[in-house]
Design a protein around this motif. Structure first.
Motif, PDB file in Angstrom:
ATOM      1  N   ASP A  86      48.022  36.162  60.841  1.00 20.86           N
ATOM      2  CA  ASP A  86      48.855  37.291  60.405  1.00 20.86           C
ATOM      3  C   ASP A  86      48.575  37.673  58.951  1.00 20.86           C
ATOM      4  O   ASP A  86      49.039  38.716  58.473  1.00 20.86           O
ATOM      5  CB  ASP A  86      50.338  36.950  60.544  1.00 20.86           C
ATOM      6  N   ALA A  87      47.831  36.833  58.236  1.00 16.45           N
ATOM      7  CA  ALA A  87      47.513  37.133  56.840  1.00 16.45           C
ATOM      8  C   ALA A  87      46.679  38.407  56.767  1.00 16.45           C
ATOM      9  O   ALA A  87      45.619  38.519  57.394  1.00 16.45           O
ATOM     10  CB  ALA A  87      46.756  35.974  56.214  1.00 16.45           C
ATOM     11  N   ALA A  88      47.196  39.387  56.014  1.00 17.25           N
ATOM     12  CA  ALA A  88      46.539  40.698  55.968  1.00 17.25           C
ATOM     13  C   ALA A  88      47.330  41.606  55.037  1.00 17.25           C
ATOM     14  O   ALA A  88      48.397  41.249  54.531  1.00 17.25           O
ATOM     15  CB  ALA A  88      46.498  41.336  57.366  1.00 17.25           C
ATOM     16  N   MET A  89      46.781  42.810  54.826  1.00 17.63           N
ATOM     17  CA  MET A  89      47.557  43.890  54.205  1.00 17.63           C
ATOM     18  C   MET A  89      48.308  44.593  55.323  1.00 17.63           C
ATOM     19  O   MET A  89      47.744  44.841  56.401  1.00 17.63           O
ATOM     20  CB  MET A  89      46.638  44.885  53.512  1.00 17.63           C
ATOM     21  N   TYR A  90      49.552  44.924  55.062  1.00 13.27           N
ATOM     22  CA  TYR A  90      50.349  45.662  56.035  1.00 13.27           C
ATOM     23  C   TYR A  90      50.758  46.999  55.430  1.00 13.27           C
ATOM     24  O   TYR A  90      51.310  47.054  54.336  1.00 13.27           O
ATOM     25  CB  TYR A  90      51.584  44.857  56.444  1.00 13.27           C
ATOM     26  N   PHE A  91      50.463  48.049  56.170  1.00 17.02           N
ATOM     27  CA  PHE A  91      50.775  49.395  55.710  1.00 17.02           C
ATOM     28  C   PHE A  91      51.835  50.022  56.614  1.00 17.02           C
ATOM     29  O   PHE A  91      51.712  50.011  57.838  1.00 17.02           O
ATOM     30  CB  PHE A  91      49.524  50.284  55.734  1.00 17.02           C
ATOM     31  N   LYS A 108      51.623  52.079  49.997  1.00 19.58           N
ATOM     32  CA  LYS A 108      50.561  51.421  49.239  1.00 19.58           C
ATOM     33  C   LYS A 108      50.186  50.064  49.806  1.00 19.58           C
ATOM     34  O   LYS A 108      49.178  49.479  49.404  1.00 19.58           O
ATOM     35  CB  LYS A 108      50.981  51.261  47.779  1.00 19.58           C
ATOM     36  N   GLY A 109      51.014  49.537  50.694  1.00 22.45           N
ATOM     37  CA  GLY A 109      50.668  48.288  51.356  1.00 22.45           C
ATOM     38  C   GLY A 109      51.352  47.068  50.769  1.00 22.45           C
ATOM     39  O   GLY A 109      51.759  47.052  49.606  1.00 22.45           O
ATOM     40  N   THR A 110      51.506  46.049  51.603  1.00 14.92           N
ATOM     41  CA  THR A 110      52.018  44.733  51.201  1.00 14.92           C
ATOM     42  C   THR A 110      51.017  43.692  51.651  1.00 14.92           C
ATOM     43  O   THR A 110      50.649  43.652  52.837  1.00 14.92           O
ATOM     44  CB  THR A 110      53.382  44.430  51.851  1.00 14.92           C
ATOM     45  N   LYS A 111      50.568  42.876  50.716  1.00  9.54           N
ATOM     46  CA  LYS A 111      49.620  41.807  51.061  1.00  9.54           C
ATOM     47  C   LYS A 111      50.406  40.568  51.485  1.00  9.54           C
ATOM     48  O   LYS A 111      51.169  40.012  50.690  1.00  9.54           O
ATOM     49  CB  LYS A 111      48.729  41.474  49.872  1.00  9.54           C
ATOM     50  N   LEU A 112      50.226  40.160  52.718  1.00 11.18           N
ATOM     51  CA  LEU A 112      50.932  39.002  53.247  1.00 11.18           C
ATOM     52  C   LEU A 112      49.995  37.799  53.288  1.00 11.18           C
ATOM     53  O   LEU A 112      48.916  37.863  53.873  1.00 11.18           O
ATOM     54  CB  LEU A 112      51.469  39.280  54.646  1.00 11.18           C
ATOM     55  N   SER A 113      50.431  36.722  52.675  1.00  8.24           N
ATOM     56  CA  SER A 113      49.718  35.440  52.745  1.00  8.24           C
ATOM     57  C   SER A 113      50.510  34.492  53.627  1.00  8.24           C
ATOM     58  O   SER A 113      51.746  34.464  53.563  1.00  8.24           O
ATOM     59  CB  SER A 113      49.551  34.834  51.361  1.00  8.24           C
ATOM     60  N   VAL A 114      49.810  33.719  54.441  1.00  5.82           N
ATOM     61  CA  VAL A 114      50.448  32.734  55.302  1.00  5.82           C
ATOM     62  C   VAL A 114      50.007  31.345  54.843  1.00  5.82           C
ATOM     63  O   VAL A 114      48.801  31.045  54.828  1.00  5.82           O
ATOM     64  CB  VAL A 114      50.091  32.950  56.781  1.00  5.82           C
ATOM     65  N   ILE A 115      50.977  30.535  54.488  1.00  9.83           N
ATOM     66  CA  ILE A 115      50.697  29.204  53.927  1.00  9.83           C
ATOM     67  C   ILE A 115      50.730  28.160  55.047  1.00  9.83           C
ATOM     68  O   ILE A 115      51.722  28.062  55.761  1.00  9.83           O
ATOM     69  CB  ILE A 115      51.744  28.863  52.855  1.00  9.83           C
ATOM     70  N   PRO A 116      49.647  27.404  55.190  1.00 14.33           N
ATOM     71  CA  PRO A 116      49.606  26.411  56.286  1.00 14.33           C
ATOM     72  C   PRO A 116      50.628  25.291  56.082  1.00 14.33           C
ATOM     73  O   PRO A 116      50.995  24.967  54.960  1.00 14.33           O
ATOM     74  CB  PRO A 116      48.175  25.856  56.227  1.00 14.33           C
TER      75      PRO A 116
END
Lengths: 116, 112
Positions: A86-91, A108-116
């Motif tokens: 799911d880690a990605a930019m979401y627009f 402008k987008g939200t950058k989502l990071s997924v932490i293991p």
């Protein structure tokens, strides 16, 4: 002119947890569509979910759901059981056909990071 | 699994050269869009076609950009002459209707 605002440039979530991405928009139209697109590092723009403004029921697609608040002009995306993929930019994007318009207006987008 | 395809995926060229980007919309889709994505401006619409007819290209610099659909399976975006400020990712999208647009993988253009 319609505007779309994503107030969270970056967010992070632990794997398997739930995260909500915010989006607000400005319009004088009553009939329109809202979308969330995902853009992973591959750059591909992937349509995640679509909501028609005339529908009161919130759209869902598997682990993805929206909270559509028409009066507040708010359209948030909830991702449940977050996965590394799911880690990605979401627009967030808006569309209406008023005045002959046909283009998507993107935030402008939200950058989502997924932490293991 | 029907997808929009775009070629090339990457293009590096020198200022002043002609650049041609190609897009194959999903079979049966009658609307085609060209978008440009930059860090500064985000995603901007460049051109829009319905049933192969250009309905709007107001987002394009007219003196150097041109967009065409020679047939229903091919859309092209040309830049001549290219400039460094044209460096961006160019997306093609298609749909049966304008309110549902499916994007291709994009062409990353670098103009040096």
């Amino acid at each position: 002119a319609q505007t779309v605002t994503q107030s969270q440039p970056e967010m992070s979530v632990q794997e398997a947890e739930t995260v909500t991405l915010s989006c607000t928009y400005d319009t004088s139209e009553s009939d329109y569509y809202l979308f969330w697109y995902k853009q992973p590092p591959s750059r591909q723009m992937i349509l995640v979910i679509r909501q028609e403004a005339y529908k009161q029921q919130n759209a869902t697609e598997n682990r993805f759901s929206v909270n559509f608040q028409k009066a507040a002009k708010s359209f948030s995306l909830k991702i449940s059981d977050s996965q590394l993929g799911d880690a990605a930019m979401y627009f967030c994007a808006y569309y209406d056909s008023g005045a002959g318009s046909y283009q998507l207006t993107f935030g402008k987008g939200t950058k989502l990071s997924v932490i293991p | 699994d029907a997808r929009v395809t775009q070629t090339p995926r990457h293009k590096v060229t020198e200022m002043g050269q002609e650049v041609t980007m190609r897009c194959q919309p999903i079979l049966g889709h009658n609307t085609v869009f060209w978008y440009r994505q930059t860090m500064m401006q985000g995603l901007e619409l460049l051109a829009y076609f319905r049933n192969r007819a250009p309905l709007d290209d107001s987002g394009m610099p007219k003196d150097r950009f041109s967009a065409e659909m020679p047939d229903a399976t091919l859309a092209t975006l040309k830049i001549q002459p290219s400039e460094p400020r044209d460096s961006a990712v160019y997306f093609c999208a298609s749909g049966l209707v304008e309110n549902e647009q499916y994007f291709g993988p994009g062409t990353r253009l670098t103009v040096t």
